[in-house]
Each structure stands twice: as structure tokens, then as C-alpha cells.
Design a protein around this motif. Structure first.
Motif, PDB file in Angstrom:
ATOM      1  N   LEU A 185       0.564 -44.155  21.264  1.00  0.00           N
ATOM      2  CA  LEU A 185       1.042 -45.012  20.178  1.00  0.00           C
ATOM      3  C   LEU A 185       2.485 -45.480  20.372  1.00  0.00           C
ATOM      4  O   LEU A 185       2.876 -46.516  19.845  1.00  0.00           O
ATOM      5  CB  LEU A 185       0.938 -44.269  18.844  1.00  0.00           C
ATOM      6  CG  LEU A 185      -0.460 -43.993  18.327  1.00  0.00           C
ATOM      7  CD1 LEU A 185      -0.408 -43.156  17.048  1.00  0.00           C
ATOM      8  CD2 LEU A 185      -1.200 -45.293  18.075  1.00  0.00           C
ATOM      9  N   TRP A 186       3.273 -44.703  21.101  1.00  0.00           N
ATOM     10  CA  TRP A 186       4.716 -44.934  21.232  1.00  0.00           C
ATOM     11  C   TRP A 186       5.079 -46.383  21.591  1.00  0.00           C
ATOM     12  O   TRP A 186       5.972 -46.953  20.949  1.00  0.00           O
ATOM     13  CB  TRP A 186       5.309 -43.957  22.237  1.00  0.00           C
ATOM     14  CG  TRP A 186       6.791 -43.842  22.129  1.00  0.00           C
ATOM     15  CD1 TRP A 186       7.724 -44.429  22.935  1.00  0.00           C
ATOM     16  CD2 TRP A 186       7.521 -43.099  21.162  1.00  0.00           C
ATOM     17  NE1 TRP A 186       8.986 -44.085  22.539  1.00  0.00           N
ATOM     18  CE2 TRP A 186       8.887 -43.264  21.444  1.00  0.00           C
ATOM     19  CE3 TRP A 186       7.153 -42.296  20.074  1.00  0.00           C
ATOM     20  CZ2 TRP A 186       9.891 -42.674  20.674  1.00  0.00           C
ATOM     21  CZ3 TRP A 186       8.144 -41.701  19.324  1.00  0.00           C
ATOM     22  CH2 TRP A 186       9.489 -41.900  19.623  1.00  0.00           C
ATOM     23  N   PRO A 187       4.439 -47.008  22.582  1.00  0.00           N
ATOM     24  CA  PRO A 187       4.813 -48.390  22.919  1.00  0.00           C
ATOM     25  C   PRO A 187       4.564 -49.383  21.782  1.00  0.00           C
ATOM     26  O   PRO A 187       5.179 -50.440  21.735  1.00  0.00           O
ATOM     27  CB  PRO A 187       3.922 -48.738  24.114  1.00  0.00           C
ATOM     28  CG  PRO A 187       3.458 -47.442  24.648  1.00  0.00           C
ATOM     29  CD  PRO A 187       3.435 -46.489  23.515  1.00  0.00           C
ATOM     30  N   HIS A 188       3.675 -49.040  20.853  1.00  0.00           N
ATOM     31  CA  HIS A 188       3.347 -49.924  19.739  1.00  0.00           C
ATOM     32  C   HIS A 188       4.217 -49.676  18.519  1.00  0.00           C
ATOM     33  O   HIS A 188       4.180 -50.452  17.563  1.00  0.00           O
ATOM     34  CB  HIS A 188       1.870 -49.783  19.363  1.00  0.00           C
ATOM     35  CG  HIS A 188       0.964 -50.022  20.524  1.00  0.00           C
ATOM     36  ND1 HIS A 188       0.741 -51.277  21.049  1.00  0.00           N
ATOM     37  CD2 HIS A 188       0.256 -49.160  21.292  1.00  0.00           C
ATOM     38  CE1 HIS A 188      -0.077 -51.188  22.077  1.00  0.00           C
ATOM     39  NE2 HIS A 188      -0.387 -49.907  22.247  1.00  0.00           N
ATOM     40  N   LEU A 189       4.970 -48.577  18.541  1.00  0.00           N
ATOM     41  CA  LEU A 189       5.874 -48.256  17.442  1.00  0.00           C
ATOM     42  C   LEU A 189       7.232 -48.878  17.768  1.00  0.00           C
ATOM     43  O   LEU A 189       8.054 -48.285  18.442  1.00  0.00           O
ATOM     44  CB  LEU A 189       5.994 -46.735  17.267  1.00  0.00           C
ATOM     45  CG  LEU A 189       4.678 -45.985  17.046  1.00  0.00           C
ATOM     46  CD1 LEU A 189       4.921 -44.482  16.995  1.00  0.00           C
ATOM     47  CD2 LEU A 189       3.981 -46.462  15.782  1.00  0.00           C
ATOM     48  N   LYS A 190       7.442 -50.081  17.282  1.00  0.00           N
ATOM     49  CA  LYS A 190       8.620 -50.858  17.677  1.00  0.00           C
ATOM     50  C   LYS A 190       9.866 -50.494  16.877  1.00  0.00           C
ATOM     51  O   LYS A 190      10.965 -50.504  17.409  1.00  0.00           O
ATOM     52  CB  LYS A 190       8.344 -52.363  17.514  1.00  0.00           C
ATOM     53  CG  LYS A 190       7.170 -52.853  18.335  1.00  0.00           C
ATOM     54  CD  LYS A 190       7.435 -52.739  19.806  1.00  0.00           C
ATOM     55  CE  LYS A 190       6.257 -53.311  20.597  1.00  0.00           C
ATOM     56  NZ  LYS A 190       6.339 -53.038  21.990  1.00  0.00           N
TER      57      LYS A 190
ATOM     58  N   TRP B  56      12.090 -46.357  12.469  1.00  0.00           N
ATOM     59  CA  TRP B  56      11.475 -45.525  11.437  1.00  0.00           C
ATOM     60  C   TRP B  56      10.034 -45.168  11.805  1.00  0.00           C
ATOM     61  O   TRP B  56       9.552 -44.080  11.462  1.00  0.00           O
ATOM     62  CB  TRP B  56      11.537 -46.199  10.059  1.00  0.00           C
ATOM     63  CG  TRP B  56      10.631 -47.384   9.897  1.00  0.00           C
ATOM     64  CD1 TRP B  56      10.933 -48.693  10.112  1.00  0.00           C
ATOM     65  CD2 TRP B  56       9.265 -47.353   9.484  1.00  0.00           C
ATOM     66  NE1 TRP B  56       9.842 -49.486   9.872  1.00  0.00           N
ATOM     67  CE2 TRP B  56       8.796 -48.688   9.478  1.00  0.00           C
ATOM     68  CE3 TRP B  56       8.384 -46.340   9.128  1.00  0.00           C
ATOM     69  CZ2 TRP B  56       7.499 -49.030   9.124  1.00  0.00           C
ATOM     70  CZ3 TRP B  56       7.089 -46.677   8.779  1.00  0.00           C
ATOM     71  CH2 TRP B  56       6.659 -48.012   8.776  1.00  0.00           C
ATOM     72  N   GLN B  57       9.350 -46.050  12.526  1.00  0.00           N
ATOM     73  CA  GLN B  57       7.986 -45.762  12.952  1.00  0.00           C
ATOM     74  C   GLN B  57       7.972 -44.635  13.979  1.00  0.00           C
ATOM     75  O   GLN B  57       7.113 -43.748  13.931  1.00  0.00           O
ATOM     76  CB  GLN B  57       7.339 -47.012  13.543  1.00  0.00           C
ATOM     77  CG  GLN B  57       7.104 -48.114  12.552  1.00  0.00           C
ATOM     78  CD  GLN B  57       6.640 -49.401  13.204  1.00  0.00           C
ATOM     79  OE1 GLN B  57       7.060 -49.726  14.315  1.00  0.00           O
ATOM     80  NE2 GLN B  57       5.783 -50.143  12.513  1.00  0.00           N
ATOM     81  N   ARG B  58       8.911 -44.678  14.903  1.00  0.00           N
ATOM     82  CA  ARG B  58       8.982 -43.630  15.924  1.00  0.00           C
ATOM     83  C   ARG B  58       9.388 -42.292  15.326  1.00  0.00           C
ATOM     84  O   ARG B  58       8.832 -41.248  15.675  1.00  0.00           O
ATOM     85  CB  ARG B  58       9.938 -44.050  17.040  1.00  0.00           C
ATOM     86  CG  ARG B  58       9.363 -45.170  17.869  1.00  0.00           C
ATOM     87  CD  ARG B  58      10.243 -45.555  19.013  1.00  0.00           C
ATOM     88  NE  ARG B  58       9.504 -46.486  19.877  1.00  0.00           N
ATOM     89  CZ  ARG B  58       9.817 -46.757  21.110  1.00  0.00           C
ATOM     90  NH1 ARG B  58      10.879 -46.195  21.656  1.00  0.00           N
ATOM     91  NH2 ARG B  58       9.084 -47.590  21.825  1.00  0.00           N
TER      92      ARG B  58
END
Length: 109
Positions: A41-46, A49-51
Motif C-alpha cells: 500500500l505504501w506507494p499509494h499512500l501519497k 497522514w496516510q502513511r
């Protein structure tokens, strides 16, 4: 590893469990699984706060599994810590090997 160390489980378990105690297989598997999901998921968490949220949720879930294993008296604290460290190490090895293989493939090696 369980059959090398042969550590018995704690006495007075709340839920019966068979086998040996060290290390915690539930903690190991949970750590590897949720770190792998977070990695995907990390590459999609831009956004930051998402990361942060993803990292916190992953850590909380792993800690809840660890706490449940000790609470149910299926493992000692050292068992779940070993499962955490072994799972993290396994994930790091797998991630590094995958990155290395991907990099070699991209450069034609």
C-alpha cells in the motif's frame, strides 16, 4: 525453531494450545503479513497522514496480537518479542531480496 528450543507453554492457559511456546508463530505470521500489506500500500499512500495512519494501524494490530497471546497465557512475553523480531527480520530479508531481484532485472543483469 520451536522444535530446536522445545520451550513448554505457560501453565494455566485460558485456551488450550498444543506444541511449544518459543517463538510465537501467530506474532511471526501477523508481523510478516501486515508489513507486507503495508509495503504494497505504501506507494499509494501519497499524503503524510496516510502513511502515519497506515504505520500506526499496522503497529497496533501487531501489538494486539502479541498482547492476546500473552493474555491467553499461550506464550511468554519473550516468545512474542521473538516472533516480532523474527517476523520483522524475515520481512526485511524478503523485501531486500525482492528489491535486489527487481533492480537486477531492470538493468538487464
Amino acid at each position: 525453531m520451536k522444535y530446536t528450543i522445545l520451550r513448554p507453554r505457560p501453565d494455566h492457559k485460558l485456551i488450550p494450545a498444543n506444541g511449544f511456546s518459543f517463538p510465537s508463530g501467530h506474532t511471526f505470521a501477523t508481523t510478516v503479513f501486515f508489513l507486507a500489506i503495508l509495503s504494497l500500500l505504501w506507494p499509494h499512500l501519497k499524503q503524510r497522514w496516510q502513511r502515519v495512519t497506515g504505520g500506526i494501524l499496522t503497529a497496533v494490530w501487531i501489538l494486539l496480537v502479541m498482547a492476546s497471546r500473552v493474555y491467553l497465557r499461550n506464550h511468554f512475553t519473550s516468545d512474542v518479542l521473538a516472533g516480532l523480531f523474527l517476523g520483522t527480520g524475515w520481512w526485511l530479508l524478503a523485501t531486500t531480496a525482492l528489491e535486489h531481484a527487481t533492480h537486477r532485472h531492470q538493468i538487464g543483469g
